[in-house]
Design an enzyme around this catalytic site. Structure first.
Site, PDB file in Angstrom:
ATOM      1  N   CYS A 166       7.920 -14.264  -1.848  1.00  0.00           N
ATOM      2  CA  CYS A 166       9.635 -15.276  -2.891  1.00  0.00           C
ATOM      3  C   CYS A 166      10.203 -13.874  -2.480  1.00  0.00           C
ATOM      4  CB  CYS A 166       9.417 -15.126  -4.733  1.00  0.00           C
ATOM      5  SG  CYS A 166       8.520 -16.556  -4.248  1.00  0.00           S
ATOM      6  N   HIS A 224       2.984 -11.172  -3.887  1.00  0.00           N
ATOM      7  CA  HIS A 224       4.133 -11.617  -4.646  1.00  0.00           C
ATOM      8  C   HIS A 224       5.280 -10.837  -4.264  1.00  0.00           C
ATOM      9  CE1 HIS A 224       2.157 -13.976  -7.800  1.00  0.00           C
ATOM     10  NE2 HIS A 224       2.091 -13.414  -7.552  1.00  0.00           N
TER      11      HIS A 224
END
Length: 327
Positions: free
Chosen positions: A148, A96
């Protein structure tokens, strides 16, 4: 080239037993490890792997192999300590990403990028900039981040390939293959967890820095260290030709974790590996060629309108061989 050493730190976070679990990040690390050993001459003894693959209690398992914020920074610092002019250093992350909101009096609102270790002790753009500043002159350092909000993880770098290549999606774009999850964990969620663990009431103020420092102590990200936030620590500027960043998406975009049949992988990592493995007769692939090739593979997977990989580096490094070239 005889005295050149290639070293790598490879990190994969699946976050098992959490509601924000991913599935392909450890497989990503294994795929990247194979390709850098087979094609780029990295020796296994010079590759450190940090993953959260439920090895607790198994023979040979060590807590130092977990991808915590402290362990990631320790691995990078050890790599920097051993580096000498001409060496090739590589940091790979699959997991993440997050965006940290920054409100400063008299300045426009911005969001700073960070990667999310298994313990939520963020490794931020400031930490990576500090690492780059420590490297001896003549060392090549490349980051490949499949997460991301991974653009601009190294501050002050020129975007060579990215937004200018983005195309408007048609009314009926091709449907991507497989089940996809975004590799993003909102900072609002992270700050809530930190505040709760530190025993602070979450009020949307600046207590997250205090909470992170209370929990992680000396291992906290420099961005949350009181000496940095108070202005006592100054970082020198990143030189124009230092640091190469290949990111899975634009700053404001999503990278995807894919489950396809019995396989799980990051869309960007899969594209990079497939492109590299498809060039058996090519002696060198430049950073720019790799990014363009990976973008083409993402297009074939149906992600070209949602995930646009980017290259951030100097003009010179755009044409330099990726990781020093094939062996």
């Amino acid at each position: 080239m005889a005295n050149v050493t290639k070293r790598a730190v490879l990190v994969g976070c699946n976050y098992p037993h959490t509601k924000f679990r991913l599935h392909g990040c450890i497989q990503d690390v294994q795929s990247i490890k194979r390709v850098i050993m087979d094609k780029f001459g990295f020796h296994e003894t010079n590759i450190q792997v940090l993953t959260d693959d439920d090895r607790d209690g198994t023979p040979g398992w060590l807590p130092s192999s977990l991808p915590t914020g402290a362990n990631i920074k320790a691995a990078l610092n050890e790599m920097a300590k051993r580096a000498k002019a001409g060496d090739v250093l590589f940091f790979y992350f699959s997991g993440h990403g997050t965006a940290i909101p920054v409100l400063e009096a008299g300045r426009p609102f911005r969001q700073d990028e960070a990667i999310v270790p298994s313990d939520l002790n963020l490794v931020t753009d400031v930490d990576l900039r500090r690492f780059v500043n420590r490297l001896p002159e003549g060392v090549s350092f490349t980051i490949l981040s499949d997460s991301c909000h991974s653009g601009v993880l190294i501050e002050k770098k020129k975007e060579q390939i990215g937004a200018a290549k983005k195309r408007k999606a048609p009314e009926n774009p091709p449907k991507p293959k497989g089940k996809a999850e975004i590799k993003f964990l909102g900072f609002h969620f992270i700050s809530h967890v930190i505040d709760d663990a530190a025993g602070f009431a979450h009020d949307g103020g600046n207590k997250t820095s205090q909470g992170a420092h209370k929990i992680f102590g000396k291992d906290v990200s420099l961005k949350f260290h009181p000496h940095y936030t108070g202005g006592a620590i100054e970082l020198g500027p990143v030189q124009e030709d230092e640091g190469i960043l290949l990111s899975g998406c634009e700053v404001d975009e999503t990278s995807y974790d894919i489950v396809l049949g019995d396989q799980a992988f990051g869309a960007f990592t899969d594209a990079v590996v497939k492109f590299l493995n498809g060039h058996h007769l090519c002696a060198t692939i430049s950073n720019g060629q790799l990014l363009a090739g990976a973008a083409k593979k993402l297009e074939e997977q149906g992600y070209e309108y949602e995930q646009n990989p980017c290259l951030y580096c100097s003009d010179k490094n755009k044409s330099e061989p990726f990781l020093g070239g094939f062996v």
